[in-house]
Design a protein around this motif. Structure first.
Motif, PDB file in Angstrom:
ATOM      1  N   GLY A  18       0.804  -1.215   0.000  1.00 26.12           N
ATOM      2  CA  GLY A  18       0.000   0.000   0.000  1.00 26.12           C
ATOM      3  C   GLY A  18       0.835   1.263   0.000  1.00 26.12           C
ATOM      4  N   VAL A  19       0.235   2.353  -0.476  1.00 25.50           N
ATOM      5  CA  VAL A  19       0.912   3.646  -0.461  1.00 25.50           C
ATOM      6  C   VAL A  19       1.243   4.022   0.982  1.00 25.50           C
ATOM      7  CG1 VAL A  19       0.656   6.107  -0.944  1.00 25.50           C
ATOM      8  CG2 VAL A  19      -0.212   4.417  -2.578  1.00 25.50           C
ATOM      9  N   GLY A  20       2.501   4.371   1.230  1.00 19.75           N
ATOM     10  CA  GLY A  20       2.947   4.728   2.576  1.00 19.75           C
ATOM     11  C   GLY A  20       3.352   3.543   3.429  1.00 19.75           C
ATOM     12  N   ALA A  21       3.361   2.337   2.842  1.00 16.42           N
ATOM     13  CA  ALA A  21       3.679   1.125   3.613  1.00 16.42           C
ATOM     14  C   ALA A  21       5.089   1.151   4.193  1.00 16.42           C
ATOM     15  CB  ALA A  21       3.500  -0.121   2.741  1.00 16.42           C
ATOM     16  N   ILE A 152       7.884  -5.260   1.647  1.00  9.49           N
ATOM     17  CA  ILE A 152       7.056  -4.060   1.755  1.00  9.49           C
ATOM     18  C   ILE A 152       6.898  -3.467   0.358  1.00  9.49           C
ATOM     19  CG2 ILE A 152       6.912  -1.719   2.686  1.00  9.49           C
ATOM     20  CD1 ILE A 152       8.347  -2.707   5.169  1.00  9.49           C
ATOM     21  N   TYR A 153       5.678  -3.488  -0.135  1.00  7.66           N
ATOM     22  CA  TYR A 153       5.370  -2.919  -1.448  1.00  7.66           C
ATOM     23  C   TYR A 153       4.709  -1.554  -1.247  1.00  7.66           C
ATOM     24  CZ  TYR A 153       6.064  -7.471  -3.799  1.00  7.66           C
ATOM     25  OH  TYR A 153       6.588  -8.639  -4.313  1.00  7.66           O
ATOM     26  N   GLU A 215      -0.430   6.986  -9.826  1.00  8.06           N
ATOM     27  CA  GLU A 215      -0.162   6.137  -8.673  1.00  8.06           C
ATOM     28  C   GLU A 215      -0.928   4.820  -8.736  1.00  8.06           C
ATOM     29  OE1 GLU A 215      -0.959   7.407  -4.406  1.00  8.06           O
ATOM     30  OE2 GLU A 215       1.134   7.980  -4.674  1.00  8.06           O
ATOM     31  N   GLN A 216      -2.139   4.863  -9.320  1.00  7.07           N
ATOM     32  CA  GLN A 216      -2.911   3.635  -9.446  1.00  7.07           C
ATOM     33  C   GLN A 216      -2.254   2.676 -10.435  1.00  7.07           C
ATOM     34  OE1 GLN A 216      -5.404   2.663  -7.485  1.00  7.07           O
ATOM     35  NE2 GLN A 216      -5.279   0.718  -8.551  1.00  7.07           N
ATOM     36  N   ALA A 217      -1.691   3.232 -11.511  1.00  8.42           N
ATOM     37  CA  ALA A 217      -0.971   2.394 -12.473  1.00  8.42           C
ATOM     38  C   ALA A 217       0.272   1.791 -11.822  1.00  8.42           C
ATOM     39  CB  ALA A 217      -0.582   3.215 -13.694  1.00  8.42           C
ATOM     40  N   ARG A 218       0.956   2.574 -10.995  1.00  5.86           N
ATOM     41  CA  ARG A 218       2.117   2.058 -10.271  1.00  5.86           C
ATOM     42  C   ARG A 218       1.698   0.924  -9.336  1.00  5.86           C
ATOM     43  NH1 ARG A 218       7.187   3.491 -12.245  1.00  5.86           N
ATOM     44  NH2 ARG A 218       7.087   5.612 -13.055  1.00  5.86           N
ATOM     45  N   GLN A 220      -0.839  -1.052  -9.745  1.00  5.83           N
ATOM     46  CA  GLN A 220      -1.190  -2.198 -10.575  1.00  5.83           C
ATOM     47  C   GLN A 220       0.068  -2.951 -11.018  1.00  5.83           C
ATOM     48  OE1 GLN A 220      -3.862  -0.999 -13.680  1.00  5.83           O
ATOM     49  NE2 GLN A 220      -4.603  -3.068 -14.059  1.00  5.83           N
ATOM     50  N   CYS A 221       1.095  -2.201 -11.398  1.00  4.71           N
ATOM     51  CA  CYS A 221       2.353  -2.828 -11.821  1.00  4.71           C
ATOM     52  C   CYS A 221       3.019  -3.564 -10.659  1.00  4.71           C
ATOM     53  CB  CYS A 221       3.295  -1.779 -12.393  1.00  4.71           C
ATOM     54  SG  CYS A 221       2.815  -1.156 -14.010  1.00  4.71           S
ATOM     55  N   LEU A 222       3.002  -2.951  -9.488  1.00  8.93           N
ATOM     56  CA  LEU A 222       3.640  -3.571  -8.335  1.00  8.93           C
ATOM     57  C   LEU A 222       2.890  -4.837  -7.915  1.00  8.93           C
ATOM     58  CD1 LEU A 222       6.183  -2.768  -6.857  1.00  8.93           C
ATOM     59  CD2 LEU A 222       4.789  -1.548  -5.182  1.00  8.93           C
TER      60      LEU A 222
END
Length: 356
Positions: A18-21, A152-153, A215-218, A220-222
């Motif tokens: 998650g963002v900020g993980a 950590i993603y 950020e959503q595309a990032r 999805q890629c991750l």
């Protein structure tokens, strides 16, 4: 759906997504019972390593910023010696396959737990596979000690990754999943993960091509890279990876661009023997009336990626030498091959011709 016999071995590691993980890192290290972390990065990612250092505060003992591609034995030894000297009880690897690979080399020597924070889509963080280059030969192996304990993603960490590197890294991840579809020890679970991983990465990369700060595309890629890396970590690889290990370890070609260029040709060769691969890959990419190799090649062209080995300073004179090396200790492959087949694949990749 017809099922044959298979064995599925679950590999235990913890994923925080998650963002900020990244801000949960200190808690994750505490869960492992560790107090002295050696931070690993490349010279270009010192800024992100310092961010990790700020988060860990007195739990960080040092930053080792000399990670390079293909993990030369000298670099691995230097990092391992520093970890021992400082009494590190874990390593935090922030970066791509080069940095995580360095962490694995330390784990192999000292059995330290690794916490991986991927900033690319290489997928190494989900595998117990390591590779170390010595005397111009890259040797790979598998050992559960090198599988990161925690991954950590954090998609926000990949926003600064240049577009071209993001896209070649994504194709590298797709290669892991694509070869997993015909692996000798494959199973239906890995096939599901492979198809979903290829789909997520392809869709995410197309969005990144339009806006690399999406950020959503990032995310999805991750997510796709996580699934593709899981496939790589659970089943064996074949001809494609053997060729890429040869070209990378013996000719020092960049890892992700080499995977990108070789992939359509290796898949085109193998899908003849395993036609179900064609259906799965083309369905994941949302195309029809083409082979899997052609679909992957067309995706790379759509993304504006380089498709010729000669663009990587690989010469026509190198083709025969590469074929000779690749024939040494060959990996299992679903379709038999000889030196002429290998030479043809590398030649087609050298010229960047669309697979037939």
């Amino acid at each position: 759906m017809q099922l044959g016999s298979f064995i599925y071995q679950y590999q235990p590691n913890r994923v925080v997504f998650g963002v900020g993980a990244i801000h949960k890192l200190a808690d994750e290290i505490e869960k492992l019972g560790c107090t002295k972390a050696l931070i690993l990065c490349t010279p270009e990612q010192v800024g992100q390593a310092k961010q990790v250092q700020d988060i860990l505060k007195d739990r960080a003992v040092a930053i080792f910023d000399q990670a390079v591609m293909h993990v030369p034995i000298q670099t691995a030894n230097a990092a391992s010696d520093l970890a021992k000297e400082l009494g590190a009880d874990c390593a935090v690897a922030i970066g791509g396959g080069s940095t995580i690979g360095l962490g694995k080399a330390i784990a192999l020597k000292h059995s330290l737990p690794i916490i991986a924070i991927p900033t690319t889509y290489a997928g190494s963080e989900m595998t117990p596979i390591y590779g170390i280059t010595e005397n111009g030969i890259k040797k790979t192996g598998k050992d559960m000690r090198v599988l990161p304990k925690t991954v950590i993603y954090d998609p926000s960490l990949s926003l600064s990754l240049p577009l071209e590197i993001s896209l070649t890294s994504g194709m590298n991840a797709i290669a892991h999943a694509a070869e997993g579809l015909y692996a000798q020890d494959g199973n239906p679970i890995m096939t599901l993960l492979a198809e979903e991983g290829i789909r997520a990465l392809a869709q995410g990369m197309i969005k990144l091509k339009e806006d690399d700060q999406d950020e959503q595309a990032r995310s999805q890629c991750l997510y796709g890279a996580w699934l593709c890396g899981t496939v790589l970590g659970n089943v064996g690889m074949a001809l494609h990876h053997k060729l890429c290990h040869t070209l990378g370890g013996s000719f020092n070609l960049p890892h992700a661009p080499t995977h990108t260029i070789i992939l359509p040709h290796a898949i085109a060769y193998n899908e003849v023997a395993r036609p179900e691969v064609t259906k799965i890959i083309t369905r994941a990419l949302g195309v029809s009336n083409v082979s899997a190799g052609q679909a992957l090649f067309d995706l790379e062209v759509k993304l504006g990626l380089e498709t010729k080995l000669q663009s990587l300073e690989f010469t026509q004179e190198d083709i025969q030498k590469a074929a000779d090396i690749a024939m040494q200790n060959p990996y299992w492959n679903p379709r038999p091959f000889d030196k002429d087949n290998i030479t043809q694949i590398i030649t087609d990749a050298y010229h960047g011709t669309r697979p037939e």
